[in-house]
Design a protein around this motif. Structure first.
Motif, PDB file in Angstrom:
ATOM      1  N   ALA A  32      54.755  31.015  54.798  1.00 15.53           N
ATOM      2  CA  ALA A  32      55.668  31.861  55.563  1.00 15.53           C
ATOM      3  C   ALA A  32      55.643  31.425  57.027  1.00 15.53           C
ATOM      4  O   ALA A  32      54.590  31.058  57.557  1.00 15.53           O
ATOM      5  CB  ALA A  32      55.254  33.321  55.453  1.00 15.53           C
ATOM      6  N   PRO A  33      56.797  31.464  57.703  1.00 18.68           N
ATOM      7  CA  PRO A  33      56.808  31.083  59.116  1.00 18.68           C
ATOM      8  C   PRO A  33      56.042  32.099  59.965  1.00 18.68           C
ATOM      9  O   PRO A  33      56.005  33.292  59.660  1.00 18.68           O
ATOM     10  CB  PRO A  33      58.303  31.084  59.477  1.00 18.68           C
ATOM     11  N   GLU A  34      55.424  31.607  61.018  1.00 21.06           N
ATOM     12  CA  GLU A  34      54.656  32.468  61.913  1.00 21.06           C
ATOM     13  C   GLU A  34      55.608  33.283  62.782  1.00 21.06           C
ATOM     14  O   GLU A  34      56.613  32.783  63.275  1.00 21.06           O
ATOM     15  CB  GLU A  34      53.757  31.593  62.799  1.00 21.06           C
ATOM     16  N   THR A  35      55.306  34.573  62.952  1.00 23.53           N
ATOM     17  CA  THR A  35      56.096  35.457  63.808  1.00 23.53           C
ATOM     18  C   THR A  35      55.173  36.153  64.790  1.00 23.53           C
ATOM     19  O   THR A  35      53.943  36.100  64.652  1.00 23.53           O
ATOM     20  CB  THR A  35      56.831  36.524  62.978  1.00 23.53           C
ATOM     21  N   GLU A  36      55.757  36.828  65.772  1.00 25.05           N
ATOM     22  CA  GLU A  36      54.942  37.588  66.731  1.00 25.05           C
ATOM     23  C   GLU A  36      54.156  38.680  66.008  1.00 25.05           C
ATOM     24  O   GLU A  36      52.991  38.926  66.317  1.00 25.05           O
ATOM     25  CB  GLU A  36      55.831  38.195  67.829  1.00 25.05           C
ATOM     26  N   THR A  37      54.787  39.324  65.035  1.00 24.28           N
ATOM     27  CA  THR A  37      54.097  40.377  64.281  1.00 24.28           C
ATOM     28  C   THR A  37      52.922  39.820  63.509  1.00 24.28           C
ATOM     29  O   THR A  37      51.837  40.410  63.490  1.00 24.28           O
ATOM     30  CB  THR A  37      55.088  41.069  63.312  1.00 24.28           C
ATOM     31  N   SER A  38      53.125  38.660  62.873  1.00 25.20           N
ATOM     32  CA  SER A  38      52.017  38.090  62.089  1.00 25.20           C
ATOM     33  C   SER A  38      50.867  37.659  62.985  1.00 25.20           C
ATOM     34  O   SER A  38      49.709  37.692  62.581  1.00 25.20           O
ATOM     35  CB  SER A  38      52.513  36.921  61.235  1.00 25.20           C
ATOM     36  N   LYS A  39      51.182  37.259  64.221  1.00 25.87           N
ATOM     37  CA  LYS A  39      50.107  36.901  65.155  1.00 25.87           C
ATOM     38  C   LYS A  39      49.251  38.114  65.496  1.00 25.87           C
ATOM     39  O   LYS A  39      48.042  38.015  65.672  1.00 25.87           O
ATOM     40  CB  LYS A  39      50.696  36.313  66.436  1.00 25.87           C
ATOM     41  N   LEU A  40      49.905  39.269  65.602  1.00 27.79           N
ATOM     42  CA  LEU A  40      49.180  40.494  65.964  1.00 27.79           C
ATOM     43  C   LEU A  40      48.439  41.111  64.786  1.00 27.79           C
ATOM     44  O   LEU A  40      47.359  41.675  64.954  1.00 27.79           O
ATOM     45  CB  LEU A  40      50.158  41.524  66.536  1.00 27.79           C
ATOM     46  N   THR A  41      49.016  41.021  63.581  1.00 30.94           N
ATOM     47  CA  THR A  41      48.437  41.725  62.430  1.00 30.94           C
ATOM     48  C   THR A  41      47.818  40.812  61.379  1.00 30.94           C
ATOM     49  O   THR A  41      47.153  41.293  60.468  1.00 30.94           O
ATOM     50  CB  THR A  41      49.514  42.583  61.732  1.00 30.94           C
ATOM     51  N   GLY A  42      48.077  39.519  61.464  1.00 33.83           N
ATOM     52  CA  GLY A  42      47.608  38.603  60.435  1.00 33.83           C
ATOM     53  C   GLY A  42      46.184  38.146  60.647  1.00 33.83           C
ATOM     54  O   GLY A  42      45.444  38.653  61.502  1.00 33.83           O
ATOM     55  N   ALA A  43      45.778  37.145  59.859  1.00 29.28           N
ATOM     56  CA  ALA A  43      44.437  36.583  59.965  1.00 29.28           C
ATOM     57  C   ALA A  43      44.303  35.777  61.240  1.00 29.28           C
ATOM     58  O   ALA A  43      45.288  35.338  61.831  1.00 29.28           O
ATOM     59  CB  ALA A  43      44.168  35.695  58.758  1.00 29.28           C
ATOM     60  N   GLY A  44      43.100  35.586  61.665  1.00 35.00           N
ATOM     61  CA  GLY A  44      42.866  34.762  62.842  1.00 35.00           C
ATOM     62  C   GLY A  44      42.670  35.598  64.107  1.00 35.00           C
ATOM     63  O   GLY A  44      42.541  36.821  64.059  1.00 35.00           O
ATOM     64  N   ALA A  45      42.689  34.937  65.242  1.00 34.45           N
ATOM     65  CA  ALA A  45      42.364  35.600  66.504  1.00 34.45           C
ATOM     66  C   ALA A  45      43.537  36.384  67.073  1.00 34.45           C
ATOM     67  O   ALA A  45      43.375  37.131  68.035  1.00 34.45           O
ATOM     68  CB  ALA A  45      41.918  34.558  67.535  1.00 34.45           C
ATOM     69  N   GLY A  46      44.733  36.203  66.509  1.00 36.79           N
ATOM     70  CA  GLY A  46      45.911  36.877  67.075  1.00 36.79           C
ATOM     71  C   GLY A  46      46.228  36.303  68.432  1.00 36.79           C
ATOM     72  O   GLY A  46      46.146  35.105  68.668  1.00 36.79           O
ATOM     73  N   LEU A  47      46.596  37.167  69.373  1.00 41.16           N
ATOM     74  CA  LEU A  47      46.948  36.707  70.712  1.00 41.16           C
ATOM     75  C   LEU A  47      45.739  36.569  71.624  1.00 41.16           C
ATOM     76  O   LEU A  47      45.846  36.077  72.735  1.00 41.16           O
ATOM     77  CB  LEU A  47      47.988  37.657  71.342  1.00 41.16           C
ATOM     78  N   GLN A  48      44.566  37.038  71.173  1.00 44.50           N
ATOM     79  CA  GLN A  48      43.369  36.985  71.997  1.00 44.50           C
ATOM     80  C   GLN A  48      42.400  35.962  71.418  1.00 44.50           C
ATOM     81  O   GLN A  48      41.739  36.225  70.429  1.00 44.50           O
ATOM     82  CB  GLN A  48      42.702  38.354  72.063  1.00 44.50           C
ATOM     83  N   ASP A  49      42.343  34.830  72.023  1.00 37.54           N
ATOM     84  CA  ASP A  49      41.433  33.781  71.591  1.00 37.54           C
ATOM     85  C   ASP A  49      40.151  33.907  72.380  1.00 37.54           C
ATOM     86  O   ASP A  49      40.140  33.719  73.605  1.00 37.54           O
ATOM     87  CB  ASP A  49      42.069  32.400  71.817  1.00 37.54           C
TER      88      ASP A  49
END
Length: 198
Positions: A179-196
């Motif tokens: 699935a393409p990455e979206t702003e929502t997936s960055k905030l709610t998905g796996a990984g560090a999100g917007l805060q690295d």
């Protein structure tokens, strides 16, 4: 480089789906390749080449992908699934103009022999082979239940060797399923999100 059979199966499933086949056929193809690799046979290479032959496809949305044939040549994944569904009803079957016939092999039920050109593979409680395995097209393939043992026996393995070119092909096709990455997936998905925090 070698990979576990589970890794091989997962990659092949995604790559086959990414090449435009249904999830069911992709699962069958992946299990086929895993089985081939477990006997030291070049399943990954043959699948990668077969999927490369499908370059005209646009991905999973292409409805023609499940009935694909090129220049009258049959898709071995679809043929193998049909043979598997026939089970013990099919004492002997002849298929004409099959692409990459090695991909037919693991779908048989019970002891069988598969032959094309000068190649013969017998499957009982072990696998024995004679002749080349990486034929891109077989004019005639015979799948039969009657076994005459012979050929070079294969040994089982828990890992599979994958050539770089085949790995690149399958990885590229597998990426079509993501699935393409979206702003929502960055905030709610796996990984560090917007805060690295590294």
């Amino acid at each position: 480089m070698t990979y576990s059979l589970s890794e091989v199966e997962a990659l092949c499933k995604k790559a086959t789906r990414g090449a435009g086949m249904s999830w069911g056929l992709a699962e069958d193809a992946a299990k086929s390749v895993r089985w081939l690799c477990s006997w030291g046979l070049p399943g990954v290479h043959v699948l990668a080449r077969h999927l490369e032959d499908r370059k005209g496809d646009t991905g999973p949305a292409n409805p023609a992908a499940t009935t694909w044939s090129a220049a009258g040549q049959l898709c071995p994944i679809i043929c193998a699934t049909l043979l598997s569904d026939m089970g013990s009803q099919a004492l002997e079957r002849r298929l004409m103009h099959v692409r990459w016939p090695l991909l037919l092999l693991p779908y048989g039920v019970g002891p069988l022999a598969i032959c094309w050109g000068t190649t013969r593979i017998d499957v009982t409680d072990h696998v024995s082979i004679s002749g080349p395995l990486t034929s891109p097209v077989a004019d005639k393939v015979t799948v039969t239940r009657k076994i005459d043992t012979g050929g070079q026996p294969c040994t089982r393995s828990l890992r599979a060797e994958i050539a770089e070119a085949d790995l690149e092909t399958l990885t590229r096709l597998a990426a079509r399923t993501y699935a393409p990455e979206t702003e929502t997936s960055k905030l709610t998905g796996a990984g560090a999100g917007l805060q690295d925090t590294d």
